[in-house]
Write an enzyme that holds these catalytic residues in place. Sequence first.
Site, PDB file in Angstrom:
ATOM      1  CE1 TYR A  14      -3.829  -2.267   0.466  1.00 27.06           C
ATOM      2  CE2 TYR A  14      -2.612  -3.178   2.317  1.00 27.06           C
ATOM      3  CZ  TYR A  14      -3.657  -3.247   1.423  1.00 27.06           C
ATOM      4  OH  TYR A  14      -4.537  -4.294   1.484  1.00 27.06           O
ATOM      5  CG  HIS A  19      -7.057   4.717   0.913  1.00 28.58           C
ATOM      6  ND1 HIS A  19      -7.859   5.826   1.006  1.00 28.58           N
ATOM      7  CD2 HIS A  19      -7.754   3.717   1.539  1.00 28.58           C
ATOM      8  CE1 HIS A  19      -8.978   5.520   1.640  1.00 28.58           C
ATOM      9  NE2 HIS A  19      -8.938   4.248   1.977  1.00 28.58           N
ATOM     10  CG  PHE A  64      -5.352  -2.515   7.593  1.00 30.91           C
ATOM     11  CD1 PHE A  64      -4.913  -2.495   6.282  1.00 30.91           C
ATOM     12  CD2 PHE A  64      -4.816  -3.454   8.459  1.00 30.91           C
ATOM     13  CE1 PHE A  64      -3.965  -3.402   5.829  1.00 30.91           C
ATOM     14  CE2 PHE A  64      -3.869  -4.363   8.018  1.00 30.91           C
ATOM     15  CZ  PHE A  64      -3.444  -4.327   6.699  1.00 30.91           C
ATOM     16  CG  ASN A 112     -15.099   3.653   5.192  1.00 31.37           C
ATOM     17  OD1 ASN A 112     -16.180   4.168   5.463  1.00 31.37           O
ATOM     18  ND2 ASN A 112     -14.954   2.787   4.208  1.00 31.37           N
TER      19      ASN A 112
END
Length: 184
Positions: A14, A19, A64, A112
């Site tokens: 990631y 993100h 996360f 989120n």
Amino acid sequence: MKLIAGLGNPGKKYERTRHNVGFMVVDELSFRHQTPWKKSKFNGMVSEINVGGEKMILVKPLTFMNASGECIRPLMDYYNIQIEDVLIVYDDLDLPVGKIRLRQKGSAGGHNGMKSIIQHVKTQEFNRIRVGVSRPLKGEVIHYVLGDFPKAEQPDIIAAIQKSADAIEDFAQTPFIEVMNKYN
């Protein structure tokens, strides 16, 4: 003392994704100040910098994205940091790539990670820097935000990371409202 949290997902796969732009901003600050990252007991990586005599705790939650608040609230409590001294940096689909927007409060806007933080700190009234990553022209948003920036967008995102880090350094000595006026 201030708490600066960059949002993202842990792990090599990631690292350079849209993100993870929040992680990229706090990594830039750690690099500028040559401070190491250390694992915290609150499920995050922390690095401490000093800007003009003001201590800033940089954090990258290891929970996360969707559980970021689980790291932020305990760190606030441990360091006794008030909500007005918290700043969250995260990706925003509704801003063009490379654009940043500073705000003192607001909803999660469908993000989120921000939903989790709002749930855990029990308010929407905290400082934030939204870093634009744009919306996908086609396809699913999840695949888009978990994808890397294409080469053509890299100069814009690097500039946004630099500008965000500059704004955070200014926040060490300047009321956030003035920092907003300077960078928005």
